[in-house]
Design a protein around this motif. Structure first.
Motif, PDB file in Angstrom:
ATOM      1  N   ASP A 154       0.829  -1.207   0.000  1.00 47.80           N
ATOM      2  CA  ASP A 154       0.000   0.000   0.000  1.00 47.80           C
ATOM      3  C   ASP A 154       0.868   1.265   0.000  1.00 47.80           C
ATOM      4  OD1 ASP A 154      -2.550   1.457   0.260  1.00 47.80           O
ATOM      5  OD2 ASP A 154      -1.799   1.950   2.271  1.00 47.80           O
ATOM      6  N   GLU A 155       1.940   1.270   0.786  1.00 49.17           N
ATOM      7  CA  GLU A 155       2.830   2.434   0.830  1.00 49.17           C
ATOM      8  C   GLU A 155       3.519   2.656  -0.514  1.00 49.17           C
ATOM      9  OE1 GLU A 155       4.175   2.625   5.519  1.00 49.17           O
ATOM     10  OE2 GLU A 155       5.094   1.100   4.232  1.00 49.17           O
ATOM     11  N   VAL A 156       3.953   1.574  -1.137  1.00 47.96           N
ATOM     12  CA  VAL A 156       4.589   1.690  -2.452  1.00 47.96           C
ATOM     13  C   VAL A 156       3.584   2.230  -3.464  1.00 47.96           C
ATOM     14  CG1 VAL A 156       5.634   0.405  -4.372  1.00 47.96           C
ATOM     15  CG2 VAL A 156       6.305  -0.121  -2.022  1.00 47.96           C
ATOM     16  N   ASP A 157       2.380   1.681  -3.452  1.00 47.65           N
ATOM     17  CA  ASP A 157       1.345   2.154  -4.384  1.00 47.65           C
ATOM     18  C   ASP A 157       1.031   3.630  -4.166  1.00 47.65           C
ATOM     19  OD1 ASP A 157       1.229  -0.391  -5.451  1.00 47.65           O
ATOM     20  OD2 ASP A 157      -0.605  -0.964  -4.376  1.00 47.65           O
ATOM     21  N   ARG A 158       0.953   4.059  -2.897  1.00 45.36           N
ATOM     22  CA  ARG A 158       0.703   5.471  -2.614  1.00 45.36           C
ATOM     23  C   ARG A 158       1.835   6.344  -3.143  1.00 45.36           C
ATOM     24  NH1 ARG A 158      -0.660   4.505   3.254  1.00 45.36           N
ATOM     25  NH2 ARG A 158       1.224   5.694   3.565  1.00 45.36           N
ATOM     26  N   MET A 159       3.081   5.914  -2.951  1.00 45.54           N
ATOM     27  CA  MET A 159       4.218   6.700  -3.451  1.00 45.54           C
ATOM     28  C   MET A 159       4.164   6.821  -4.972  1.00 45.54           C
ATOM     29  SD  MET A 159       7.481   5.581  -1.121  1.00 45.54           S
ATOM     30  CE  MET A 159       8.513   6.939  -1.664  1.00 45.54           C
ATOM     31  N   ILE A 160       3.873   5.729  -5.634  1.00 42.42           N
ATOM     32  CA  ILE A 160       3.786   5.743  -7.099  1.00 42.42           C
ATOM     33  C   ILE A 160       2.645   6.665  -7.546  1.00 42.42           C
ATOM     34  CG2 ILE A 160       3.218   4.311  -9.114  1.00 42.42           C
ATOM     35  CD1 ILE A 160       4.757   2.018  -7.642  1.00 42.42           C
ATOM     36  N   GLY A 161       1.509   6.597  -6.864  1.00 42.19           N
ATOM     37  CA  GLY A 161       0.380   7.455  -7.195  1.00 42.19           C
ATOM     38  C   GLY A 161       0.685   8.934  -6.998  1.00 42.19           C
ATOM     39  N   VAL A 162       1.365   9.278  -5.916  1.00 41.78           N
ATOM     40  CA  VAL A 162       1.719  10.676  -5.656  1.00 41.78           C
ATOM     41  C   VAL A 162       2.713  11.166  -6.693  1.00 41.78           C
ATOM     42  CG1 VAL A 162       2.905  12.211  -4.022  1.00 41.78           C
ATOM     43  CG2 VAL A 162       1.129  10.642  -3.210  1.00 41.78           C
ATOM     44  N   CYS A 163       3.674  10.325  -7.055  1.00 34.50           N
ATOM     45  CA  CYS A 163       4.630  10.702  -8.118  1.00 34.50           C
ATOM     46  C   CYS A 163       3.881  11.004  -9.411  1.00 34.50           C
ATOM     47  CB  CYS A 163       5.644   9.585  -8.360  1.00 34.50           C
ATOM     48  SG  CYS A 163       6.884   9.410  -7.087  1.00 34.50           S
ATOM     49  N   GLN A 164       2.932  10.159  -9.737  1.00 37.58           N
ATOM     50  CA  GLN A 164       2.118  10.352 -10.940  1.00 37.58           C
ATOM     51  C   GLN A 164       1.347  11.671 -10.851  1.00 37.58           C
ATOM     52  OE1 GLN A 164       1.963   7.946 -13.485  1.00 37.58           O
ATOM     53  NE2 GLN A 164       0.764   9.386 -14.687  1.00 37.58           N
ATOM     54  N   GLU A 165       0.723  11.899  -9.721  1.00 37.40           N
ATOM     55  CA  GLU A 165      -0.092  13.096  -9.520  1.00 37.40           C
ATOM     56  C   GLU A 165       0.746  14.376  -9.613  1.00 37.40           C
ATOM     57  OE1 GLU A 165      -2.486  15.124  -5.773  1.00 37.40           O
ATOM     58  OE2 GLU A 165      -2.310  12.936  -5.868  1.00 37.40           O
ATOM     59  N   PHE A 166       1.951  14.366  -9.067  1.00 43.61           N
ATOM     60  CA  PHE A 166       2.803  15.558  -9.058  1.00 43.61           C
ATOM     61  C   PHE A 166       3.649  15.687 -10.324  1.00 43.61           C
ATOM     62  CE2 PHE A 166       3.222  16.392  -4.203  1.00 43.61           C
ATOM     63  CZ  PHE A 166       1.854  16.479  -4.102  1.00 43.61           C
ATOM     64  N   GLY A 167       3.587  14.673 -11.199  1.00 52.16           N
ATOM     65  CA  GLY A 167       4.366  14.733 -12.430  1.00 52.16           C
ATOM     66  C   GLY A 167       5.818  14.323 -12.268  1.00 52.16           C
ATOM     67  N   TYR A 168       6.124  13.618 -11.187  1.00 52.75           N
ATOM     68  CA  TYR A 168       7.487  13.126 -10.958  1.00 52.75           C
ATOM     69  C   TYR A 168       7.626  11.757 -11.633  1.00 52.75           C
ATOM     70  CZ  TYR A 168       7.588  16.605  -7.164  1.00 52.75           C
ATOM     71  OH  TYR A 168       7.534  17.747  -6.414  1.00 52.75           O
ATOM     72  N   LEU A 169       7.595  11.753 -12.967  1.00 50.03           N
ATOM     73  CA  LEU A 169       7.537  10.480 -13.686  1.00 50.03           C
ATOM     74  C   LEU A 169       8.849   9.709 -13.618  1.00 50.03           C
ATOM     75  CD1 LEU A 169       5.363  11.604 -16.727  1.00 50.03           C
ATOM     76  CD2 LEU A 169       4.677  10.801 -14.451  1.00 50.03           C
TER      77      LEU A 169
END
Length: 184
Positions: free
Chosen positions: A44-59
């Motif tokens: 869940d923590e990994v998925d949240r980090m990936i989602g936040v990166c996506q949301e902020f444009g940190y691809l």
């Protein structure tokens, strides 16, 4: 840290003895190492980090997190990945901390990320911004105990939790001794 310094000092003294610069090399005893709690991330923590990166444009950061969690590569190893390091067998890591190469099998997710990236180095050093990683941690409500190396711990911990033999984990992590791997 103290043991790393003592280990280096010991090696310097042994080398001086080998080159006849000293009559004898004293024995350097290392300090006992404490029980360290190794932090790893939940799915869940990994998925949240990936989602936040996506949301902020940190691809690039998103892709780096995926590869790090799915392969266990060190940050420096990640930054040296080239296209030709990716083979059918997995990711070849030829320059590592302990000077031994290894091939790490790739998950579908990691292979997909690596296949999409281009350039001489797939994760150039100048694209890693500590502040971006820290912002993602804050957004995910992760504490200061989460650092980049936590992604490597996550990889190893997942393998151990899946009952992968410790010798296999050692090889995939690139550890010289089984004692380091046994922390997981």
């Amino acid at each position: 840290t103290i043991n790393r310094v003592l280990m280096n000092l010991s090696r310097i003294l042994r080398t001086a003895r080998e080159y006849n610069k000293m009559d004898f090399a004293p024995t350097i005893r290392r300090q006992p190492e404490g029980e360290h709690r190794l932090r790893w991330l939940t799915d869940d923590e990994v998925d949240r980090m990936i989602g936040v990166c996506q949301e902020f444009g940190y691809l690039t950061l998103r892709d780096a997190i995926i590869v790090a969690v799915d392969t266990g590569v060190r940050r420096g190893e990640l930054q040296r990945i080239r296209k030709d390091d990716i083979t059918r067998q997995g990711l070849g890591v030829w320059e590592s901390k302990n000077m031994t190469g290894r091939v790490i099998p790739l998950t579908k997710r990691a292979r997909s990320v690596l296949d999409m990236r281009d350039g001489n180095f797939l994760f150039p050093q100048n694209e890693f911004i500590r502040s971006a990683f820290d912002r993602v941690k804050v957004q995910c409500d992760l504490g200061s105990d989460v650092v980049w190396h936590t992604l490597r711990h996550t990889f190893a911990s997942r393998l151990v939790q899946k009952n992968i033999p410790i010798q296999v984990v050692q090889k995939l992590m690139g550890h010289k001794t089984i004692q380091i791997t046994m922390r997981y």
